[in-house]
Design an enzyme around this catalytic site. Structure first.
Site, PDB file in Angstrom:
ATOM      1  N   ASP A 265      41.388  39.066  49.221  1.00 11.89           N
ATOM      2  CA  ASP A 265      41.059  40.010  48.158  1.00 11.89           C
ATOM      3  C   ASP A 265      42.130  39.862  47.071  1.00 11.89           C
ATOM      4  OD1 ASP A 265      40.089  42.246  46.644  1.00 11.89           O
ATOM      5  OD2 ASP A 265      39.265  43.106  48.467  1.00 11.89           O
ATOM      6  N   HIS A 299      40.921  37.600  44.741  1.00  4.25           N
ATOM      7  CA  HIS A 299      40.033  38.103  43.695  1.00  4.25           C
ATOM      8  C   HIS A 299      40.790  38.295  42.382  1.00  4.25           C
ATOM      9  CE1 HIS A 299      37.006  38.275  46.603  1.00  4.25           C
ATOM     10  NE2 HIS A 299      37.077  39.525  46.986  1.00  4.25           N
TER      11      HIS A 299
END
Length: 530
Positions: A265, A299
């Site tokens: 993430d 991300h």
């Protein structure tokens, strides 16, 4: 006369030795202040043949009884449940030492006070945990392995198809005051994976040198802490759900440096609570420095939000490299969060192979309808980015709210080569200065509903056929100057929208490029000066 060196007598040597003994080593039965406490002397096995949870707890307790010390893991393979630190304790994980955390969920009971995605809850114990402690540290060149795969699978697959479990029942029993809107979807499921390292309400925290991998959830997650240093840490999580790297939340005086991060993430994220729970706590994230870090898979490289209801202020990000992250610098929030993000500086950053946007400032991360300004309304202001080079898909996306535009934003000394350029909407006082931006599609800068726009010294290496270099719609009070464009540019500025006004164009090197004014634009909206 030459002086002779005299060896101390036996009694003197014994006196000296007696002074050194208290600072040499500990045995299981004798503990002195400022000692190294070897976990193997309390029963920890170096071959992972049995859980070392109790031995590690006893070692920590032994050091704590005499005011603190260093709990030492010599080279070897250790298997354990959660480790709970106490004040004045350092975990020293030597090179060659590996601490592997059990994936038996029962080991992480009883549940403890925690915070999960910005909401205060009672949840599984984090793998390494402390609450209201001070002067705590994790140091060394060893490995911390979270064995997160079972947690990921149970949370993402089993729970969705399961009628319930004892862990879910316990979570619901302990969290009756947590509302469904606080953690939509997650409260009903009642199974929240624990962070790897979470320190709650702690002071003077250091995490240095270690390698951390396979976290069940967020990896390094200090909450409500003061004076946090994370330095020289490697975090390597495979593709996995929500395994962020370093997430300080509602902390102040945070220093992150020399880290190498590749995760499932966001790599580094600054947060301050979510929605109702975050506004109730109302503890900002402030005074953070992030420097000399590399980010690979993730991300976002460095992200602020989206849980930022307590506010975020005074943040400096410098001397970092993002290579292959989905986004570079990303600040995100939504209506309902409230909070103010202000005084952010980003300087001297290299971004390569960015899959989406190099820069994102988005207050509509969750799409909602306009509403009157209130405590639910977030605000971004005084955000300045400089000396950045980037390659990837899109240069940037700046998106404010109709009722609360983002304000006082500047981009200085950028060198971007991307497929598409900057897109701005609902913003005030935005400055581009000394920016080279080359795109393969569309305009370099597109602005809609922006006031106080300054574009000074924009260059592009190659014009895009059929597209203006700058595209303004309903923009007011704008200055376009010092542009240098290639000879192939046909339209350097297109202006549309009946609300356009106060656009001044001066001092540009335009070759044969023209201004294109659409029919609905008032005739006096554009002033072209020498």
């Amino acid at each position: 006369m030459e002086k002779k060196w005299h060896r101390p007598g036996r009694s003197a040597r014994f006196g000296l030795l007696s002074k050194l003994i208290p600072v040499l080593w500990l045995t299981a039965g004798m503990v002195s202040a400022q000692q190294y406490v070897d976990v193997t002397r309390f029963g920890a096995r170096r071959d992972s043949s049995q859980l070392a949870t109790t031995a590690i707890r006893k070692a920590i307790e032994a050091a704590a009884k005499v005011g603190g010390g260093t709990v030492y893991f010599p080279p070897g393979l250790y298997k354990t449940g959660p480790i709970h630190l106490r004040s004045h304790i350092t975990l020293l994980i030597d090179a060659g030492a590996e601490i592997h955390f059990s994936d038996d969920f029962d080991q992480y009971l009883p549940m403890v006070p925690s915070r999960w995605e910005g909401t205060d809850v009672i949840n599984f114990s984090p793998l390494i945990y402390a609450d209201h402690a001070e002067n705590i540290a994790i140091q060394g060149r060893g490995l911390l392995h979270g064995h997160g795969r079972k947690w990921w699978h149970y949370s993402e697959v089993i729970v969705k198809n399961s009628p319930g479990s004892k862990w879910q029942d316990e979570f619901h029993r302990l969290n009756k005051d947590v509302l469904h809107p606080d953690l939509p979807g997650w409260v009903e499921r009642g199974f929240l994976r624990p962070p790897f390292i979470q320190f709650m309400h702690c002071k003077n925290v250091q995490i240095e040198g270690v390698t951390i991998t396979n976290s069940p959830f967020w990896t390094v997650n200090p909450e409500y802490c003061d004076n946090v240093t994370v330095s020289g840490v490697t975090i390597d999580n495979p593709q996995s759900p929500n395994t962020d790297g370093i997430n300080p939340e509602s902390c102040k005086n945070v220093h992150i440096s020399n880290c190498h991060i590749s995760v499932g993430d966001d790599c580094i994220t600054i947060k301050s609570g979510k929605d109702r729970s975050g506004r109730k706590s109302n503890v900002p994230a402030e005074n953070h420095t992030i420097t000399n870090c590399t980010m690979l898979s993730g991300h976002g490289g460095v992200v602020i939000g989206s849980e930022m209801s307590g506010g975020v202020r005074n943040i400096v990000i410098s001397n970092c490299i993002f290579d292959g992250t989905d986004r570079g610098i990303r600040i995100k929030t939504a209506r309902g969060r409230g909070g103010v993000v202000e005084d952010i500086r980003v300087d001297n950053v290299i971004m390569r192979n960015i899959r989406e946007q190099a820069v994102v400032l988005d207050t509509q991360y969750v799409k909602t309808n306009p509403e009157p300004v209130s405590g639910r309304t977030p605000a971004f202001r005084r955000i300045h980015l400089s000396n950045i080079s980037a390659s990837g898909k899109q240069a940037g996306y700046v998106n404010g709210l109709e009722e609360m535009p983002v304000e006082d934003i500047s981009f200085t000394g950028l060198r971007f080569r991307t497929e598409t350029g900057f897109v701005l909407g609902n913003a005030r006082q935005v400055v581009f200065r000394d920016v080279t931006l080359t795109t393969t599609q569309g305009p370099a800068v597109t602005a809609d509903r922006v006031s106080g726009l300054e574009i000074n010294g924009l260059r592009t290496e190659k014009a895009v056929a059929g597209a203006p270099v700058i595209d303004l719609k309903n923009v007011t009070e704008a200055l376009v100057s010092g542009l240098f464009l290639p000879a192939l540019a046909d339209v350097f500025l297109r202006v549309s929208g009946s609300e356009s006004a106060g656009i001044v164009v001066t001092g540009n090197h335009l070759k044969k490029a023209i201004i294109q004014r659409e029919q609905e634009v008032p005739a006096d909206a554009i002033a072209r000066l020498p």
